[in-house]
Design a protein around this motif. Structure first.
Motif, PDB file in Angstrom:
ATOM      1  N   GLU A 125      -4.426   3.592  -1.177  1.00  6.82           N
ATOM      2  CA  GLU A 125      -2.968   3.740  -1.032  1.00  6.82           C
ATOM      3  C   GLU A 125      -2.723   4.288   0.371  1.00  6.82           C
ATOM      4  O   GLU A 125      -3.433   5.163   0.848  1.00  6.82           O
ATOM      5  CB  GLU A 125      -2.412   4.729  -2.064  1.00  6.82           C
ATOM      6  CG  GLU A 125      -2.391   4.187  -3.468  1.00  6.82           C
ATOM      7  CD  GLU A 125      -1.087   4.485  -4.219  1.00  6.82           C
ATOM      8  OE1 GLU A 125      -0.981   4.033  -5.366  1.00  6.82           O
ATOM      9  OE2 GLU A 125      -0.197   5.155  -3.667  1.00  6.82           O
ATOM     10  N   THR A 181       0.835  -1.199   0.000  1.00 10.94           N
ATOM     11  CA  THR A 181       0.000   0.000   0.000  1.00 10.94           C
ATOM     12  C   THR A 181       0.867   1.245   0.000  1.00 10.94           C
ATOM     13  O   THR A 181       0.388   2.373   0.146  1.00 10.94           O
ATOM     14  CB  THR A 181      -0.884   0.024   1.262  1.00 10.94           C
ATOM     15  OG1 THR A 181      -0.027  -0.056   2.411  1.00 10.94           O
ATOM     16  CG2 THR A 181      -1.833  -1.161   1.265  1.00 10.94           C
ATOM     17  N   ILE A 214      -0.370  -0.927  -6.438  1.00  7.15           N
ATOM     18  CA  ILE A 214      -1.688  -1.567  -6.520  1.00  7.15           C
ATOM     19  C   ILE A 214      -2.113  -1.675  -7.982  1.00  7.15           C
ATOM     20  O   ILE A 214      -2.594  -2.724  -8.430  1.00  7.15           O
ATOM     21  CB  ILE A 214      -2.719  -0.784  -5.687  1.00  7.15           C
ATOM     22  CG1 ILE A 214      -2.313  -0.784  -4.212  1.00  7.15           C
ATOM     23  CG2 ILE A 214      -4.113  -1.381  -5.858  1.00  7.15           C
ATOM     24  CD1 ILE A 214      -3.148   0.133  -3.326  1.00  7.15           C
ATOM     25  N   ARG A 224      -8.046  -4.944  -2.725  1.00  7.44           N
ATOM     26  CA  ARG A 224      -7.200  -3.773  -2.507  1.00  7.44           C
ATOM     27  C   ARG A 224      -7.914  -2.774  -1.597  1.00  7.44           C
ATOM     28  O   ARG A 224      -9.135  -2.783  -1.507  1.00  7.44           O
ATOM     29  CB  ARG A 224      -6.892  -3.119  -3.846  1.00  7.44           C
ATOM     30  CG  ARG A 224      -8.153  -2.805  -4.644  1.00  7.44           C
ATOM     31  CD  ARG A 224      -7.929  -1.714  -5.634  1.00  7.44           C
ATOM     32  NE  ARG A 224      -7.511  -0.475  -4.990  1.00  7.44           N
ATOM     33  CZ  ARG A 224      -7.052   0.572  -5.657  1.00  7.44           C
ATOM     34  NH1 ARG A 224      -6.932   0.528  -6.971  1.00  7.44           N
ATOM     35  NH2 ARG A 224      -6.703   1.671  -5.013  1.00  7.44           N
TER      36      ARG A 224
END
Ligand code: GTP
Ligand code: GTP
Ligand code: MG
Ligand code: MG
Lengths: 292, 278
Positions: free
Chosen positions: B140, B115, B121, B137
């Protein structure tokens, strides 16, 4: 480290007024091992030890230094001299824009270093443009764009399907038109033995005539550093080297190998993942790091 | 010892040089050369032509001891945690492994637990699309352990066969990042006691002796079940894995031989030993 091992070696030998050939041979075994353990290339070690050996034989043992210290001093001086002539400065063009090309193996740290250089140049009052010429790696362009966004530095990219040479060569007039005075071209990682991809770099070079071609090398690289450096230098002619990931505990012998075979100055070191983590290369610090 | 079997110092020096240049390292090379000298004494080596085959065999034997099979879960998802220092090929390797298991008709899921790095990602998502694997996911900058946790729950709920957890590159000397890795491991284990079923340490074949430190320190954060040796399509030989197997009992399970989705092969010790001398 090497100092302790040399002390131990010399303890076994009687004290002399000068270092005899036998004393030195024993010591050179230790030096050779230390350098190999530090990942200096085998052949580079051979040549280096020969030079040190010549200097060491017949050296006076001063009252102030032990035999081990004499040898360490010579090794340190030779290492520093070999990696020195440090030019941590980039060749800036008298007529902007200055064009910099980042090249090297996969994963060495080119994209991150391109960002770091952009930031450093911006702090010096320059107006950099980052160029996304890696058209192969998934999300490579996005990676550079994210970095550019974090640094508030523009990133030049073209639509998918455009070849790298076109991207690079159109970036230069774009820079001029947008008052950018440094163009930093991020290229895809590649193997030095991939002829097609090495040709791509040659073509980019021919089109943009860079002031700086920087080989980005991972500090943990082993014996292969020599092959990589020789190939890239032979194909492109390198202006400088950036050694990355020096914030780890890799001894970094690749630095000596690369310098020894190309004569190319190591200009910067990467000291972390953050974009501020770029420092000038100090040969004396590198020397003591390699010797452990 | 010399004078036996017409083998002179020069030949032995040449062998030693080949091993060092292959990144086998000083210590392991000395061990191997010692074995050669023993072999000469014991008449297992009787001519210069016997040297290379003897060494290849010795290295091969060192690399295949123990059970090096890939461990799969008896039931529920198999979790494979992929770790290693920066830039070695973790994300790409996951893409290749995803394709490999998808090719066997398995349902594969990927956890984007890097991350931190720019576009990490996005990069994994592209591999997910390419290989028909769902990607779990978060934002970030979010907690990697939270991503891993969510992914394990999702894998269980959706009948996933193999879950790959991609992690951020980290230098083994960064204790805070090693702690983060321990946490990811713990979180996975809490959800599935036998997981991660595989923890793969990805090593770059161009790496020198620092690979030993990587193997050593990473295994203290998460027990390692196998190594993926990447970038063997270059000129580096990856000789460090011999010492890693000998000292740390870590087997190489896969090798990476390129950047494309099918550039992954199971590790074959005989081929590897042979390539060292080419
Ligand atoms: N610790 C540390 N990590 C670094 C350094 N430089 C780069 N990295 C990391 O190394 C990894 C690879 O960096 P990239 O910039 O993607 O490397 P690259 O050469 O552009 O890779 P390719 O484009 O795939 O060839 C990333 O995880 C970076 O964050 C450094 O000086 N220190
Ligand atoms: N030639 C070659 N390149 C490889 C191989 N495996 C990965 N790469 C390349 O190595 C570079 C780095 O790969 P990544 O998968 O991003 O590495 P990573 O370990 O996930 O990197 P970080 O997440 O930044 O630590 C990419 O350019 C890949 O295409 C391989 O086996 N051979
Ligand atoms: Mg890149
Ligand atoms: Mg990754």
């Amino acid at each position: 480290g090497l100092a302790d091992r040399l002390q131990a070696t010399f303890k076994k030998l009687r004290g002399h007024g000068r270092l005899t050939e036998d004393d030195v041979n024993e010591a050179m075994r230790e030096v050779r091992m230390a350098l190999l353990e530090a990942d200096v290339n085998f052949k580079v070690v051979k040549d280096f030890v020969k030079r040190v050996q010549e200097r060491a034989i017949g050296q006076d043992i001063l009252a102030t230094l032990t035999p081990a210290q004499v040898v360490i001093k010579i090794v340190n001086e030779e290492l520093t001299a070999l990696m020195g002539g440090s030019q941590s400065r980039l060749n800036i063009s008298s007529v902007p824009p200055t064009v910099i090309m980042m090249v090297g193996l996969q994963g060495a740290g080119k994209t991150t270093t391109a960002g770091k250089l952009g930031l450093a140049l911006k702090k010096q009052g320059k107006h950099p443009l980052l160029v996304a010429a890696d058209i192969y790696r998934p999300a490579a362009v996005k990676q550079l764009q994210v970095i550019g966004g974090q640094l508030d530095i523009p990133v030049y990219a073209m639509k998918p399907g455009t070849d790298a040479v076109t991207i690079a060569k159109t970036a230069v007039p774009y820079a001029t038109a947008h008052a950018a005075d440094v163009v930093i071209i991020d290229t895809a990682g590649r193997l030095h033995i991939n002829e097609e991809l090495m040709q791509e770099l040659k073509s980019i070079k021919a089109e943009v005539k860079p002031q700086e071609i920087l080989l980005v090398v991972d500090a943990m690289t082993g014996q292969d550093a020599v092959n990589v450096a020789e190939s890239f230098n032979g194909d492109l002619g390198l202006d400088g080297v950036v050694l990355t990931k020096l914030d780890g505990d890799a001894r970094g012998g690749a630095a000596l190998s690369v310098k020894a075979v190309t004569g190319c100055p190591i200009k910067f070191v990467g000291m972390g993942e953050k974009l501020e983590a770029l420092e000038p290369f100090y040969p004396d610090r590198m020397a003591s790091r390699i010797l452990g | 010892v010399l004078g036996y079997a017409d083998i002179d110092d020069d030949l032995l020096d040449e062998l030693e040089e080949t091993l060092i240049m292959a990144d086998v390292g000083v210590k392991t090379t000395e061990k191997l050369m010692q074995a050669v000298r023993q072999g000469i004494k014991q008449k297992k080596i009787n001519s210069p032509d016997d040297l290379k085959p003897f060494l290849e065999q010795t290295i091969r034997d060192m690399l295949v001891s123990g059970t090096d099979e890939v461990r799969l879960a008896a039931q529920g998802p198999t979790v494979m945690l992929v770790i290693g220092v920066n830039g070695v090929g973790k994300t790409t390797t996951i893409g290749k492994l995803s394709a490999y298991y998808r090719g066997q008709g398995k349902k594969v899921m990927l956890a984007a637990a890097d991350t931190f790095r720019a576009a990490a990602i996005d990069q994994l998502e592209i591999w997910g699309q390419r290989t028909g694997a769902e990607v779990i996911r978060h934002e970030e900058g979010s907690d990697p352990a939270a991503v891993a946790y969510d992914a394990v729950l999702a894998a269980k709920a959706r009948g996933v066969d193999i879950l790959f957890v991609d992690t951020a590159g980290r230098l083994q000397t960064k204790s805070n990042l090693m702690e983060e890795l321990k946490k990811i491991n713990r979180v996975i284990q809490r959800e599935i006691p036998e997981a991660p079923h595989e923890t793969l340490l990805v090593l770059d074949a161009t790496t020198g002796q620092n690979a030993i430190s990587q193997a050593d320190l990473f295994s203290q954060a998460a027990p390692i079940s196998g190594v993926v040796l990447t970038k063997l399509d270059g000129t580096a030989k990856g000789g460090v894995v011999i010492g890693i197997k000998a000292e740390l009992s870590m087997p190489v399970k896969w090798i990476g031989v390129g950047e494309a989705v099918d550039d992954l092969r199971p590790f074959v010790a005989a081929d590897f030993a042979k390539a060292l001398f080419e």
